[in-house]
Design an enzyme around this catalytic site. Structure first.
Site, short mmCIF file in Angstrom:
data_model
loop_
_atom_site.label_atom_id
_atom_site.label_comp_id
_atom_site.label_asym_id
_atom_site.label_seq_id
_atom_site.Cartn_x
_atom_site.Cartn_y
_atom_site.Cartn_z
N GLY A 59 57.19 71.92 35.21
CA GLY A 59 55.83 71.89 34.66
C GLY A 59 54.90 72.91 35.29
O GLY A 59 53.76 73.05 34.87
N HIS A 60 55.41 73.60 36.32
CA HIS A 60 54.62 74.62 37.03
C HIS A 60 55.17 76.03 36.77
O HIS A 60 54.92 76.94 37.54
CB HIS A 60 54.66 74.35 38.54
CG HIS A 60 54.19 73.00 38.93
ND1 HIS A 60 52.88 72.63 38.84
CD2 HIS A 60 54.84 71.92 39.42
CE1 HIS A 60 52.74 71.38 39.26
NE2 HIS A 60 53.92 70.92 39.61
N HIS A 222 47.88 69.95 41.40
CA HIS A 222 47.87 68.77 40.54
C HIS A 222 46.50 68.11 40.53
O HIS A 222 46.34 66.97 40.09
CB HIS A 222 48.89 67.73 41.01
CG HIS A 222 50.24 68.28 41.30
ND1 HIS A 222 50.57 68.84 42.51
CD2 HIS A 222 51.34 68.38 40.52
CE1 HIS A 222 51.84 69.25 42.47
NE2 HIS A 222 52.32 69.00 41.28
#
Lengths: 336, 336
Positions: A59-60, A222
């Site tokens: 997701g990064h 995050h």
């Protein structure tokens, strides 16, 4: 309710990590392969050499797994979205990159990653594979100097992984690889700011909340708490606030020192803004007598479409500079 | 009213083009220099060689000016945000890149760019500098085949500029450079989709409007009308819709043909989504017997934080493949 408020172009929202992983392997055009459940490993690794394994949550992108490459990491263990790779994935990747000289684990300092890579190392030991670990903790805003071991790993991981990878391509022992990776980490500091959240792929909901008129100074990728919420400001005002946090830390940055300076977008902040920040930051670096050996302006350490930027400084001594100047190629970072 | 609803990290909203330009020059670490009002030109150009000049409006970084580099374009003329470079800037860049063998202009097909580069060419002729022009028009969704000259230039400009730059590094005449740049353009097709607008730096307002439940299929990078508005859909559904538009065009793509496949984010669409789209698209390319020589997954042709993606296909024959395989380095695109 709109099932996809972020308008993400995906398939099953719960299978994003597996789907992107398959795409990532294809992006390597046969230079890397899928291993086990969710690991990627380069083909044609140097024989009889210590291995470099990176990894972390998905997701990064392009980190972490997009930093596997030629002159970059040998392989990566990939977690689910925003989640550490489980120990069995760490093990499968360890076995695949090992060439009899042991494996260095190099990853960002997050509790889940530390736990799972440590268990992975124990499982690897049972298989007779020697493992060392270097934990990336470049984020100066995530804890004070006297709690350095609590600091998170953020965008500095790009120069750190690049340097450690160049070391892995040249050294003969795991000890020497671990020493150089640790040195690269010890020579790197980062600070980030956030202006808008990204969204969680499984739900489309924002990763955190932030008022329209503030910037999260030192905020994690995050949305972890930083050092302060400051009023929305210009690039000219923001650049010194960010650099002062790095200058105030314990890495000596003296006139004549050579550095790599990395301006990173956390996702949707546009390169126009990165370049305007660079215009403001560079004179401040030069005013301290620092020599910028290489500037990187890119979006490599991200959290979905989160907006924000980070500055990372890596101080090069002669040994690190030689490693820096080696070419590398990966989905996430390439240099001649 | 919030003066900065997009929370852009900038200085004077009306001076973004000049500010980012200064940052861009710094990003080259001394390998390129500022010329005149707003042009960037590489140092250490090959003597007695035809020159390659690119250019266009700012705000789409890293294109156009971030494609100046080693093995990339010799220089770029830079406009204001979303505006073509004026003729005097085209002229200053032309004079700076010219090494007595003439200058090739290579830029995207937008009315303002065509007008200003043409006037720049006239001014250059008065100075005794020979100019040729190749206009990039890879966007298949912007006009039907019988109006090909009306098609816009979009993300295909990255492989086209890369190929033309490799040609500029090797050929001896302007005619030969123009022939190869034209061939690179003729072998390239792109199609884009948009899901969300970017914002105009001067006002913070959206660049266009688009309903929450639709995708603009074939939409241009400034929100220009595409072929259709389609319901929001999955990557698996979208990939064939996009590729079919390219497959339906007049570029022969036959079994055994080698291609470069470029998956581009228009700004804030995350690499996770690009990789998931690649997972869906690549089997469709392979099902036609196409051989993917190189995959590029990146955000190079953008419009601020606009969300959306594009696919570009460049068909390589032996001559283009040789040019493709040469290394290059720039802020926008680097390959070993």
């Amino acid at each position: 309710m709109n099932p996809n408020p972020a308008k993400k172009i995906i398939n099953d929202p719960l299978k994003c990590a597996d789907d992107l992983f398959e795409g990532l392997v294809l992006a390597y055009d046969g230079k890397a392969r899928k291993v086990g459940t969710r690991s990627i490993v380069m083909n044609d690794l140097r024989p009889d050499a210590p291995a470099l394994l990176i990894g972390g949550g998905a997701g990064h992108e392009p980190i972490y797994h997009g930093l596997v490459g030629k002159g970059m990491a040998d392989g990566a263990a990939i977690g689910d979205i925003f989640a550490a790779p489980p120990p069995d994935i760490v093990l499968e990747a360890t076995q695949a990159v090992n060439r009899g000289k042991g494996v260095l684990y190099l990853y960002g300092n997050y509790a889940g990653d530390v736990m799972n890579f440590d268990i992975g190392a124990e499982l690897a030991a049972e298989e007779g594979i020697e493992v060392r670990t270097v934990i990336i903790n470049d984020d100066v805003a995530s804890a004070p100097i006297d709690q350095k071991n609590n600091r998170r790993g953020v965008a500095g991981l790009v120069p750190i992984v690049k340097l450690a990878s160049a070391a892995a391509a040249t050294v003969d022992t795991l000890d020497e690889l671990a020493r150089l990776a640790q040195k690269a980490n010890d020579h790197t500091r980062s600070v980030g700011v956030s202006t808008k959240p990204g969204s969680i792929p499984a739900t489309g909901l924002p990763t955190f909340e932030l008022a329209d008129d503030v910037i999260g100074l030192g905020m994690g990728i995050h949305g972890e708490k930083g050092v302060a919420l400051i009023p929305m400001c210009t690039a000219k005002e923001l650049a010194p606030k960010m650099l002062d946090i790095i200058f105030g830390d314990d890495l000596p940055l003296n006139p004549g020192d050579e550095i790599v300076f990395f301006v990173n977008s956390l996702g949707s902040t546009h390169m126009m803004e990165l370049l305007i920040l660079l215009k403001e930051a560079r004179p401040l670096l030069e005013a301290r007598g620092l020599k910028i050996h290489q500037t990187i302006v890119d979006s490599i350490v991200t959290c979905q479409e989160m907006a924000g930027v980070s500055f990372s400084i890596t101080k090069l001594d002669a040994e690190l500079k030689k490693l820096w100047d080696m070419p590398c190629e990966s989905v996430g970072y390439t240099k001649l």
